[in-house]
Design an enzyme around this catalytic site. Structure first.
Site, short mmCIF file in Angstrom:
data_model
loop_
_atom_site.label_atom_id
_atom_site.label_comp_id
_atom_site.label_asym_id
_atom_site.label_seq_id
_atom_site.Cartn_x
_atom_site.Cartn_y
_atom_site.Cartn_z
CB ILE A 174 -58.02 -103.13 8.29
CG1 ILE A 174 -57.32 -102.24 9.32
CG2 ILE A 174 -57.03 -103.56 7.25
CD1 ILE A 174 -56.20 -102.96 10.10
CB SER A 175 -59.65 -97.62 7.47
OG SER A 175 -60.95 -97.87 7.91
CD GLN A 176 -55.18 -95.19 1.78
OE1 GLN A 176 -56.27 -94.66 1.56
NE2 GLN A 176 -54.17 -95.10 0.97
NE ARG B 43 -53.38 -100.83 8.74
CZ ARG B 43 -53.45 -101.06 7.43
NH1 ARG B 43 -52.38 -101.49 6.78
NH2 ARG B 43 -54.56 -100.85 6.76
#
Ligand code: SAH
Length: 212
Positions: A48-50, A22
């Site tokens: 950026i999504s969780q 990530r």
């Protein structure tokens, strides 16, 4: 978020997430937070999504190796990489060209050759390469995107989309059936706005992003 944790925590999804670095997808200066379970800024007022939310959404798609997937809202490309690890091919669309370019570069550097990232226009999704076995919408829609379901989702296809107001949404899972489609809620969520013809007008979304 807690109310979502019971859904979709599929081991294959968790394994795929473990394979993707990530830190390659977050902005410079954010790498210290790359493995926090939190959304992070990626520039252009987008996030950026969780990771937990990605696990729930991707899990709900019930992907098979042979599946072709459409992602709406490439953002950083992190979720794209997870989809490409689990499915056969991913078509991803992103309306902000600088984000699309950066995601394309990251994904090719990491060796993903089964992903296509396209710039988005006003129509949701990417009709020329439809139908898709699964569709994941990574931004919040004001209502269920019915045209996307009827025109771009394959029979028995699965779609997940956050639906609600600009402030808060519910994560909805749609399954296409021979007679239409079924709808189920997977719980509360909060996403940046989905912009376009069948979604939020750009001006309204911008005003919201400026104030949040
Ligand atoms: N899953 C991504 C989240 C990106 S945020 C990640 O983890 O990085 C949502 C993205 O959707 C934003 O980059 C935004 O620009 C994009 N977006 C909003 N409306 C869109 C549309 N109609 N078509 C394509 N992308 C859209």
């Amino acid at each position: 978020m807690q109310d979502l944790s019971a859904h979709g925590a599929d081991q294959r999804v968790i394994d795929a997430m473990g394979e993707i670095p990530r830190e390659n997808f977050v902005s410079d200066g954010q790498s210290h937070a790359a493995y926090d379970d939190a959304p992070l800024p990626i520039g252009e007022r987008q996030t950026i999504s969780q990771p937990t939310m990605i696990a729930i959404m991707v899990g709900a798609l019930e992907l098979r190796r042979s599946d072709r997937v459409l992602e709406i809202g490439t953002g950083s490309g992190y979720q794209t990489a997870i989809l490409a690890t689990l499915g056969r091919e991913v078509v991803s669309v992103e309306r902000i060209s600088s984000l699309a370019d950066a995601a394309r570069d990251r994904l090719s550097t990491l060796g993903f050759d089964n992903v296509k990232v396209y710039g988005a226009d006003d129509d949701l999704g990417y009709l020329p390469e439809s139908p898709y076995d699964a569709i994941i919408v990574s931004a919040g829609a004001p209502k269920l995107p019915r045209k996307l379901i009827s025109d771009q989702l394959a029979d028995r296809g699965r779609l997940v989309v956050p639906v609600g107001s600009l402030e808060a949404q519910e994560l909805i899972k749609v399954v296409k059936t021979p007679d239409g489609f079924t709808v189920r809620s997977l719980g509360a969520c909060r996403f940046v706005p989905l912009i376009g013809e069948d979604a939020w007008p750009e001006g309204e979304a911008d005003a919201h992003l400026d104030s949040s």
